[in-house]
Design an enzyme around this catalytic site. Structure first.
Site, PDB file in Angstrom:
ATOM      1  N   CYS A   1     -10.340   0.545  39.560  1.00  0.00           N
ATOM      2  CA  CYS A   1      -9.303  -0.477  39.376  1.00  0.00           C
ATOM      3  C   CYS A   1      -9.853  -1.902  39.382  1.00  0.00           C
ATOM      4  CB  CYS A   1      -8.251  -0.337  40.476  1.00  0.00           C
ATOM      5  SG  CYS A   1      -6.954  -1.590  40.384  1.00  0.00           S
TER       6      CYS A   1
ATOM      7  N   TYR B   1      -5.119  -3.390  28.692  1.00  0.00           N
ATOM      8  CA  TYR B   1      -4.110  -2.356  28.952  1.00  0.00           C
ATOM      9  C   TYR B   1      -3.006  -2.377  27.898  1.00  0.00           C
ATOM     10  CZ  TYR B   1      -6.265  -1.432  33.465  1.00  0.00           C
ATOM     11  OH  TYR B   1      -7.146  -1.081  34.452  1.00  0.00           O
TER      12      TYR B   1
ATOM     13  N   TRP C   1      -2.337   8.102  43.961  1.00  0.00           N
ATOM     14  CA  TRP C   1      -3.698   7.993  44.488  1.00  0.00           C
ATOM     15  C   TRP C   1      -3.845   8.862  45.732  1.00  0.00           C
ATOM     16  CZ3 TRP C   1      -6.811   5.858  41.184  1.00  0.00           C
ATOM     17  CH2 TRP C   1      -6.402   4.779  40.375  1.00  0.00           C
TER      18      TRP C   1
END
Length: 327
Positions: free
Chosen positions: A54, A185, A87
């Site tokens: 990330c 993105y 996650w």
């Protein structure tokens, strides 16, 4: 008991209805400080949860290390592959974070809000005593580390957010987010050809502008590293490894830019940048997570990352001044 997160489709929840990607908002934005209602700055109280994939989390890791906050803020790392249940702490023994005792990050979000129904995102700052997320505002978190957390920074910590530059830094950061950081993105998660091409054109126009900006200055705001450089670096570090192929941001690679590539290497070789960059986690996360880059499970062998250690040769642009300006 762990309650798995509901599977959330970016294409149904995070879209503008015309094929464009619209990222979900943050839900926990209380700032750190000593004012009424602010989160108190205390060593050992919080745990920063990150994922190696990330970029938003990577920002915080860089700033934490550059400012010497490692002893004040602990770090927990989730598996870089995001599952349909969100996650998970698959890198830890028994798949459980050793400080928080949870297997799924979403549990910390629901400890803060039992009705929380968005994706449980990283970075997330969790109060260790309560197990609840208190801040997931990746837009401003590094700024709190740079300002409110100053009393706990290392004595020789640099000033990444100098007061006289904050207006310019904030303005550039806003542009960087929409055009470059989130721009990749918008390419990768577009669901219409029109939206993809618009995002692609905006992204590369932005990168061209940055290439020109960095032709005659070592860093984005001049001679010293600032918060803006941290934010651009995390996208550049992922560009060839993930965005170029996985997100169809493929007009050219980072290594095909003269100044951006040298600038990225310059930063990578500074304390806190290369040491927090995990290319294997980046590839595993983007190509091994269902629904992120299409077909999941096959992790690319390349690209060759040895070039990141080659000399950047940009010191003359700052007159030989040190990269970090001390506070």
């Amino acid at each position: 008991m762990t309650t798995p997160a509901p599977a959330i489709s970016e294409t149904t929840r995070e879209t503008d209805g015309r094929g464009g990607f619209t990222r979900q908002s943050n839900s926990f934005e209380t700032p750190f400080g000593d004012g009424p209602g602010e989160l108190p700055v205390e060593a050992g109280r919080y745990r920063l949860i990150v994922a190696g994939i990330c970029p938003w989390a990577h920002r915080q890791l860089i700033v934490r290390e550059v400012l010497g906050l490692q002893d004040a803020i602990s770090v927990g790392t989730v598996d870089p592959r995001r599952t349909p249940d969100g996650w998970v702490f698959g890198l830890d023994p028994d798949g459980r974070d050793p400080a928080l005792g949870i297997t799924h990050l979403i549990d910390a979000y629901r400890a803060a809000d039992p009705d929380y129904d968005k994706r449980g995102t990283v970075p997330a700052v969790v109060d260790v005593a309560t197990g609840a997320v208190v801040n997931n505002d990746y837009h401003r978190l590094s700024n709190w580390f740079e300002t409110a957390w100053k009393p706990l920074q290392a004595p020789d910590a640099p000033d990444l957010y100098p007061e006289q530059l904050r207006g310019a830094i904030d303005e550039l950061n806003e542009w960087l987010f929409h055009t470059v950081n989130n721009g990749v993105y918008k390419c990768g998660f577009a669901t219409s050809q029109e939206a993809y091409e618009a995002a692609y054109d905006a992204l590369f126009a932005g990168l061209d502008a940055l290439e020109e900006r960095l032709a005659d200055r070592r860093f984005l705001h001049g001679d010293h590293v600032t918060d803006s450089d941290v934010r651009l670096f995390v996208t550049l570090a992922r560009f060839d490894a993930a965005y170029y192929g996985g997100f169809k941001a493929n007009r050219q690679r980072l290594v095909d830019f003269t100044h951006l590539w040298a600038y990225a290497r310059d930063l990578y070789q500074l304390p806190g940048f290369g040491s927090t960059t995990d290319f294997e986690a980046i590839k595993t996360g983007y190509f091994g997570s269902p629904g992120v880059t299409g077909e999941a499970g096959i992790i690319p062998k390349g690209p060759d990352t040895s070039g990141w250690s080659e000399p950047a040769g940009r010191e003359d642009l700052s007159g030989g001044k040190p990269a970090f300006q001390r506070a």
